[in-house]
Design a protein around this motif. Structure first.
Motif, PDB file in Angstrom:
ATOM      1  N   VAL A 179       0.853  -1.187   0.000  1.00 56.82           N
ATOM      2  CA  VAL A 179       0.000   0.000   0.000  1.00 56.82           C
ATOM      3  C   VAL A 179       0.889   1.238   0.000  1.00 56.82           C
ATOM      4  CG1 VAL A 179      -1.865   1.200   1.205  1.00 56.82           C
ATOM      5  CG2 VAL A 179      -1.658  -1.281   1.408  1.00 56.82           C
ATOM      6  N   ASP A 180       0.726   2.076  -1.003  1.00 50.10           N
ATOM      7  CA  ASP A 180       1.516   3.307  -1.041  1.00 50.10           C
ATOM      8  C   ASP A 180       0.753   4.331  -1.868  1.00 50.10           C
ATOM      9  OD1 ASP A 180       4.821   3.830  -0.546  1.00 50.10           O
ATOM     10  OD2 ASP A 180       3.726   5.284  -1.775  1.00 50.10           O
ATOM     11  N   PHE A 181       0.819   5.604  -1.450  1.00 49.56           N
ATOM     12  CA  PHE A 181       0.023   6.573  -2.211  1.00 49.56           C
ATOM     13  C   PHE A 181       0.812   7.320  -3.292  1.00 49.56           C
ATOM     14  CE2 PHE A 181      -0.012  10.366   1.043  1.00 49.56           C
ATOM     15  CZ  PHE A 181       1.370  10.454   0.928  1.00 49.56           C
ATOM     16  N   SER A 196       4.036   6.993  -8.860  1.00 55.19           N
ATOM     17  CA  SER A 196       5.270   6.642  -9.569  1.00 55.19           C
ATOM     18  C   SER A 196       5.986   5.473  -8.884  1.00 55.19           C
ATOM     19  CB  SER A 196       6.189   7.864  -9.643  1.00 55.19           C
ATOM     20  OG  SER A 196       6.437   8.326  -8.336  1.00 55.19           O
ATOM     21  N   LEU A 197       5.986   5.460  -7.530  1.00 54.80           N
ATOM     22  CA  LEU A 197       6.644   4.352  -6.819  1.00 54.80           C
ATOM     23  C   LEU A 197       5.859   3.052  -7.028  1.00 54.80           C
ATOM     24  CD1 LEU A 197       7.771   6.039  -3.462  1.00 54.80           C
ATOM     25  CD2 LEU A 197       9.070   5.701  -5.551  1.00 54.80           C
ATOM     26  N   CYS A 198       4.531   3.175  -7.030  1.00 54.81           N
ATOM     27  CA  CYS A 198       3.699   1.975  -7.241  1.00 54.81           C
ATOM     28  C   CYS A 198       3.975   1.380  -8.622  1.00 54.81           C
ATOM     29  CB  CYS A 198       2.210   2.320  -7.118  1.00 54.81           C
ATOM     30  SG  CYS A 198       1.720   2.602  -5.409  1.00 54.81           S
ATOM     31  N   TYR A 207      10.622   2.280   7.138  1.00 57.64           N
ATOM     32  CA  TYR A 207      10.927   3.689   6.863  1.00 57.64           C
ATOM     33  C   TYR A 207       9.689   4.389   6.285  1.00 57.64           C
ATOM     34  CZ  TYR A 207      13.699   7.708   5.150  1.00 57.64           C
ATOM     35  OH  TYR A 207      14.196   8.961   4.907  1.00 57.64           O
ATOM     36  N   ALA A 208       8.551   4.133   6.866  1.00 64.72           N
ATOM     37  CA  ALA A 208       7.319   4.759   6.374  1.00 64.72           C
ATOM     38  C   ALA A 208       6.633   5.550   7.492  1.00 64.72           C
ATOM     39  CB  ALA A 208       6.375   3.695   5.830  1.00 64.72           C
ATOM     40  N   LEU A 209       6.684   5.015   8.742  1.00 68.71           N
ATOM     41  CA  LEU A 209       5.994   5.690   9.844  1.00 68.71           C
ATOM     42  C   LEU A 209       6.465   7.141   9.980  1.00 68.71           C
ATOM     43  CD1 LEU A 209       3.992   5.387  12.171  1.00 68.71           C
ATOM     44  CD2 LEU A 209       5.845   4.540  13.608  1.00 68.71           C
TER      45      LEU A 209
HETATM   46  C1  SAM Z   1      10.808   6.327   2.653  1.00 71.36           C
HETATM   47  S1  SAM Z   1       9.589   5.510   1.743  1.00 71.36           S
HETATM   48  C2  SAM Z   1       9.844   3.854   2.206  1.00 71.36           C
HETATM   49  C3  SAM Z   1       9.604   2.915   1.081  1.00 71.36           C
HETATM   50  C4  SAM Z   1       9.943   1.453   1.370  1.00 71.36           C
HETATM   51  N1  SAM Z   1       9.218   0.925   2.498  1.00 71.36           N
HETATM   52  C5  SAM Z   1      11.424   1.287   1.575  1.00 71.36           C
HETATM   53  O1  SAM Z   1      11.872   1.096   2.708  1.00 71.36           O
HETATM   54  O2  SAM Z   1      12.144   1.295   0.556  1.00 71.36           O
HETATM   55  C6  SAM Z   1       8.118   5.954   2.579  1.00 71.36           C
HETATM   56  C7  SAM Z   1       6.905   5.634   1.782  1.00 71.36           C
HETATM   57  O3  SAM Z   1       5.729   5.935   2.516  1.00 71.36           O
HETATM   58  C8  SAM Z   1       4.716   6.381   1.592  1.00 71.36           C
HETATM   59  N2  SAM Z   1       3.648   7.084   2.320  1.00 71.36           N
HETATM   60  C9  SAM Z   1       3.750   8.197   3.075  1.00 71.36           C
HETATM   61  N3  SAM Z   1       2.523   8.529   3.583  1.00 71.36           N
HETATM   62  C10 SAM Z   1       1.654   7.575   3.169  1.00 71.36           C
HETATM   63  C11 SAM Z   1       0.265   7.345   3.372  1.00 71.36           C
HETATM   64  N4  SAM Z   1      -0.481   8.150   4.101  1.00 71.36           N
HETATM   65  N5  SAM Z   1      -0.285   6.260   2.783  1.00 71.36           N
HETATM   66  C12 SAM Z   1       0.468   5.419   2.043  1.00 71.36           C
HETATM   67  N6  SAM Z   1       1.765   5.596   1.824  1.00 71.36           N
HETATM   68  C13 SAM Z   1       2.361   6.659   2.364  1.00 71.36           C
HETATM   69  C14 SAM Z   1       5.513   7.224   0.632  1.00 71.36           C
HETATM   70  O4  SAM Z   1       4.872   7.342  -0.618  1.00 71.36           O
HETATM   71  C15 SAM Z   1       6.820   6.428   0.488  1.00 71.36           C
HETATM   72  O5  SAM Z   1       6.797   5.537  -0.574  1.00 71.36           O
END
Ligand code: SAM
Length: 551
Positions: free
Chosen positions: A35-37, A40-42, A103-105
């Motif tokens: 799940v990602d918003f 381009s990354l998706c 690395y998303a939180l």
């Molecule tokens: C630093 S990246 C980490 C990507 C991957 N997990 C990694 O470690 O390579 C953080 C990701 O969180 C996503 N993101 C941030 N807020 C979000 C939200 N509310 N819902 C879904 N994705 C979100 C961003 O688009 C980004 O792709």
């Protein structure tokens, strides 16, 4: 293959691909949701999984706050098999066995609502795992009992100010509230804090948790305490474990991490209490001194027995366990002694004989960190796990001398080692440890080694002092006093003069060491002494004791 997994903020899908190092992702999971918003990354993720041919991965380009598994998976009531066994589970929403955030939180602005959405997503026995960067002051977490330990969690003022500002350029927020809220909403199973030194020492953490509600995660407040009740008498029935658990429940806090462990054998303790912090996260003994053979002969342990013993380095506990008693309670004021016992048990439970031999036979293993993270971690409490992550160099350092020259007892072990080297007696030590008769052993002891260890000058300058006795030999002041009192009683004196105290300790040392040489053949008895002299065990010793067959 029935498990669902979800990665929130999965970006390009790199982490999901990397998971295959440990798990057969396309076959183990029935479905993997990324799940990602970011469209381009998706798109990159989509191309990745089509290249890999992983058909069970679904890319959901959506705000994680809105993601609901039931919008993508059939509910159990929709399944084609309405058999009696599934009928009573009807209309249950599908749940994920594993939810991960890498690395998303720290990147999600409205993190509260994303965290709040996870309990409904996660199966009752599911695992949530988070890895991220962070900064935090120890003051924030002091007094908190549910975080699973605070080893290396504190980041100094400069680090906090620098890393927060640095990450802000990239719209990443490292404020402590994110991790704090995560820990508040879930039960902590394991976590550790580290610095990424190749990237300038950025602080990061790895955290594994589960549903907070005890019934949902399988944790119980009452039952594991039954074993404690066996030895706590009626007046002390309010064990810290039960008290901490009940207090947390009444405050809507998660239970201490000990309640959520796979192995509930390690009881909760208050890591901030002065009686534990006085040891400054260091064990005194890396190995035990007392010969368990003598205990076994006297105690004649059977399967009906329940044993209460001081943990020390855990060796005697493990030796008693070979007699298969009903239960053993290993108690120690110094929590790190129990961390050591936990490590030994985890090694026996998860490693090959060869790896276990390197760790506890030789006291060194160049691959210890990998074994700890990948094999032993499920068998350790969070605090023990953190302790060993922080002290991995005990086994891996090329400069260090391995496990048996760590802890407070290293002062005594090193002192003896250096004195033997200075006196040119290293060969005599080898001869003593391998000679075939007590007579021969006694002759070596008296002609050379005894006068080095039982030496009046050394005794006066170093050994008889309280600090050395406590820090290096583990004789606490109260036990020293008992030794002195015994001596005074023996000589019918009331004057505890420095000379009398010194003589008391001298007598105690000679009464301890001489009989060892006189009565047990060091080649295959009283093996802790041979370990002490050599710095490691020998395979011959293990074979002679017949320990391999227990592995
Ligand atoms: C630093 S990246 C980490 C990507 C991957 N997990 C990694 O470690 O390579 C953080 C990701 O969180 C996503 N993101 C941030 N807020 C979000 C939200 N509310 N819902 C879904 N994705 C979100 C961003 O688009 C980004 O792709």
């Amino acid at each position: 293959m029935a498990e669902l997994t979800t990665q929130i903020g999965g970006g390009t899908g790199y982490n999901i691909e990397a998971m295959r190092k440990f798990i057969d992702v396309p076959n183990y999971f029935s479905r993997v949701y990324l799940v990602d918003f970011s469209p381009s990354l998706c798109e990159i993720a989509r191309r990745r999984f089509s290249r890999l041919g992983w058909k069970n991965v679904r890319i959901i380009c959506q705000d994680a706050r809105l993601f609901r598994l039931q919008n993508h998976e059939a509910t159990i009531s929709d399944t084609v098999d309405p058999s009696p066994s599934t009928r009573n589970q009807r209309s249950q929403d599908p749940k994920a066995a594993l939810v991960t955030m890498s690395y998303a939180l720290s990147m999600i602005p409205d993190f509260h609502s994303v965290i709040d959405s996870i309990p409904a997503l996660l199966a009752p026995s599911g695992i949530l795992s988070v890895v991220d960067f962070y900064v935090q002051n120890a003051v924030d977490i002091s007094g908190r009992n549910y975080g699973g330990g605070s080893f290396d969690r504190h980041v100094n003022w400069l680090g906090r100010a620098f890393w927060r500002s640095w990450f802000e350029f990239d719209r990443v927020a490292l404020e402590p509230a994110r991790r704090d809220y995560l820990e508040y909403r879930f039960g902590t199973i394991l976590n550790y804090n580290k610095r990424h030194y190749y990237l300038g020492g950025i602080p990061y953490y790895t955290w594994i948790g589960c549903q907070k509600v005890p019934e949902a995660s399988g944790a119980t407040v009452e039952s594991p305490d039954m074993c404690v009740m066996e030895w706590l008498d009626a007046t002390t029935k309010q064990s810290t474990r039960a008290a901490a658990g009940l207090l947390n429940l009444s405050l809507s806090l998660p239970l201490p991490s000990a309640f959520y462990q796979n192995h509930t054998s390690r009881l909760h303790y208050d890591e901030h209490h002065q009686q534990h912090t006085q040891f400054q996260n260091e064990y005194i003994y890396a190995f035990t001194w007392e010969d368990p053979k003598v205990d076994k002969e006297l105690l004649k342990i059977t399967s009906d027995d329940t044993i209460l013993a001081i943990t020390s380095a855990g060796d005697n506990i493990l030796s008693y366990a070979l007699c298969k008693p009903r239960r053993i309670h290993a108690v120690d004021l110094n929590p790190t002694q129990n961390h050591l016992l936990e490590l030994k048990i985890a090694a026996f439970a998860s490693l090959t004989y060869d790896d276990t031999w390197k760790l506890f036979g030789l006291g060194r293993h160049p691959d210890f960190r990998r074994l700890l993270l990948e094999q032993m971690s499920p068998h350790l409490s969070s605090q023990a796990f953190q302790f060993w992550v922080a002290n991995a160099s005990t086994f891996t350092s090329r400069l260090g001398c391995g496990l048996y020259e760590t802890g407070g007892s290293r002062y005594a072990v090193r002192l003896a080692k250096y004195l033997f080297v200075l006196a040119g007696l290293r060969r005599e030590v080898q001869r003593l440890c391998s000679c075939g008769t007590i007579k021969e052993q006694r002759a070596i002891w008296h002609r050379s080694l005894r006068r080095i260890l039982l030496n009046r000058v050394l005794h006066r300058v170093v050994i008889r002092h309280s600090a050395f006795l406590w820090k290096a030999l583990g004789v606490p002041p109260a036990q020293r006093q008992m030794i002195v009192d015994d001596y005074l009683r023996k000589v019918a004196s009331k004057n505890a003069t420095p000379t009398a105290c010194g003589q008391a300790i001298w007598d105690y040392m000679t009464d301890t060491l001489d009989p060892v040489v006189d009565h047990s053949l060091m080649k295959h008895e009283n093996y802790f002494y041979s370990l002490c002299l050599r710095g490691q065990y020998t395979k011959m010793l293990v074979t002679m004791l017949g320990l391999e067959k227990h592995y």
